[in-house]
Design an enzyme around this catalytic site. Structure first.
Site, PDB file in Angstrom:
ATOM      1  N   LYS A  73      -1.497-131.842 -16.488  1.00  9.42           N
ATOM      2  CA  LYS A  73      -2.254-130.593 -16.606  1.00  9.42           C
ATOM      3  C   LYS A  73      -3.763-130.802 -16.818  1.00  9.42           C
ATOM      4  O   LYS A  73      -4.557-129.955 -16.435  1.00  9.42           O
ATOM      5  CB  LYS A  73      -1.683-129.721 -17.732  1.00  9.42           C
ATOM      6  N   SER A 108      11.009-123.090 -12.927  1.00 11.36           N
ATOM      7  CA  SER A 108      10.066-122.409 -12.029  1.00 11.36           C
ATOM      8  C   SER A 108      10.657-122.013 -10.658  1.00 11.36           C
ATOM      9  O   SER A 108      10.368-120.920 -10.174  1.00 11.36           O
ATOM     10  CB  SER A 108       8.811-123.256 -11.845  1.00 11.36           C
TER      11      SER A 108
END
Ligand code: ATR
Length: 289
Positions: free
Chosen positions: A70, A22
């Site tokens: 998550k 990322s």
């Protein structure tokens, strides 16, 4: 990149985060778009709620969230997007008044990756291999974007049944059909899109695949494997051997990042720039095609 008094901070919360791609995605886009921002990984070992509150207090504009947080992070948000709520998982936090709003750009990123390859979901018949966390999210995505029927095949059929029940209930229509993996011969005899969402085929076990039989692959016009390491999985090879098109999952990773970047900075990333970032990612991962 020059860091100064106006630099916005974005980051990634997860554990572990050392091998994430990322920062490469976000810092490359930021450099090309002259966005004054920096993106850093934050290993959060525990105290997720404190980490999110701390990020807000520090003025952090946006965060990504990865394994294992998550689902858990949803309890730390002020609001969440509708698709993310149905899936029950969030990978992108966008700063709003009083906290963060959560999105699932893993799935909207997958949708955009498929669009970039000209793959349609709306009104299609789709086969999903697997019924774990990733497959469940893909099942929601397919139903959400109007697939006609989704056949979800899993080794443990009860997990496929549970996912089907949940998705059909949430969408208010009988879209998902659960099946045991070994019953693939009962699938309709027509060409369909197949999304490979099991963990089988991941490096270093790249020669493995959940179904080997050619008669299954003759039913597949397009195969999308969520795996990107290796970049030519056994699943992809079998699809191609029967004349279908096959793609690996690296563009999904690209577009989950692109979508997060767009939310945080209120900009549109051009396809030209997305292609450039994709080249950088392939270089980092030593992937050629
Ligand atoms: P993820 O978060 O990546 O989805 P997961 O929730 O552990 O990971 O799900 C893994 C998926 O791969 C499941 O669908 C699993 O099938 P089972 O539910 O029957 O375990 C599938 N899977 C893993 N190893 C497999 C194997 N050897 N053969 C068939 N399916 C397998």
């Amino acid at each position: 990149m020059e860091i100064n008094g106006k630099t916005k901070l974005m980051g990634l919360i997860g554990n572990p985060v050392e091998h994430t791609m990322s920062p490469v995605i976000h810092n490359t886009i930021a450099a090309h778009m002259n966005e004054n921002m920096a993106y850093l990984p934050f290993p959060v070992k525990d105290n997720l709620n404190t980490a999110v509150k701390g990020a807000y207090a520090l003025g952090v504009q946006g965060m990504n969230v990865t394994v294992p947080y998550k689902s858990e992070v949803m309890e730390c948000l002020t609001e969440a997007d509708e698709l993310a709520k149905s899936i029950g998982a969030v990978n992108t936090l966008v700063r709003v008044e009083g906290g963060y709003r959560g999105y699932n750009t893993d799935m909207t990123g997958l949708y955009r990756a498929m669009q970039s390859y000209g793959i349609k979901i709306e009104k299609e018949k789709i086969v999903i291999l697997g019924a774990g966390g990733a497959a469940r999210a893909v099942a929601f995505l397919c139903a959400y974007y109007g697939a006609e029927k989704v056949y979800i095949l899993n080794r443990s059929v009860e997990k496929a049944q549970a996912v089907s029940e949940e998705v059909n209930k949430a969408m208010g229509r009988e879209c998902l059909v659960p099946m045991a993996l070994e019953d693939y011969e009962l699938l309709p005899e027509e060409k369909m899109l197949c999304i490979q969402a099991t963990s089988v085929g991941l490096s270093p076990k790249e020669h493995e695949v959940v179904i080997e039989d050619d008669s299954f692959y003759r039913r597949i016009h397009t195969g999308y494997d969520l795996i990107y390491r290796p970049s030519n999985t056994r699943f992809m090879q079998l699809v191609k051997e029967q004349g279908g098109n096959a793609y690996h999952g690296l563009k999904m990773l690209l577009y989950q990042g692109v979508e997060a970047f767009e939310f945080w900075n209120q900009v549109k990333v051009s396809e030209e720039l997305a292609d450039k970032v994709y080249e950088v990612m392939k270089g980092e991962m030593h992937i050629e095609e």
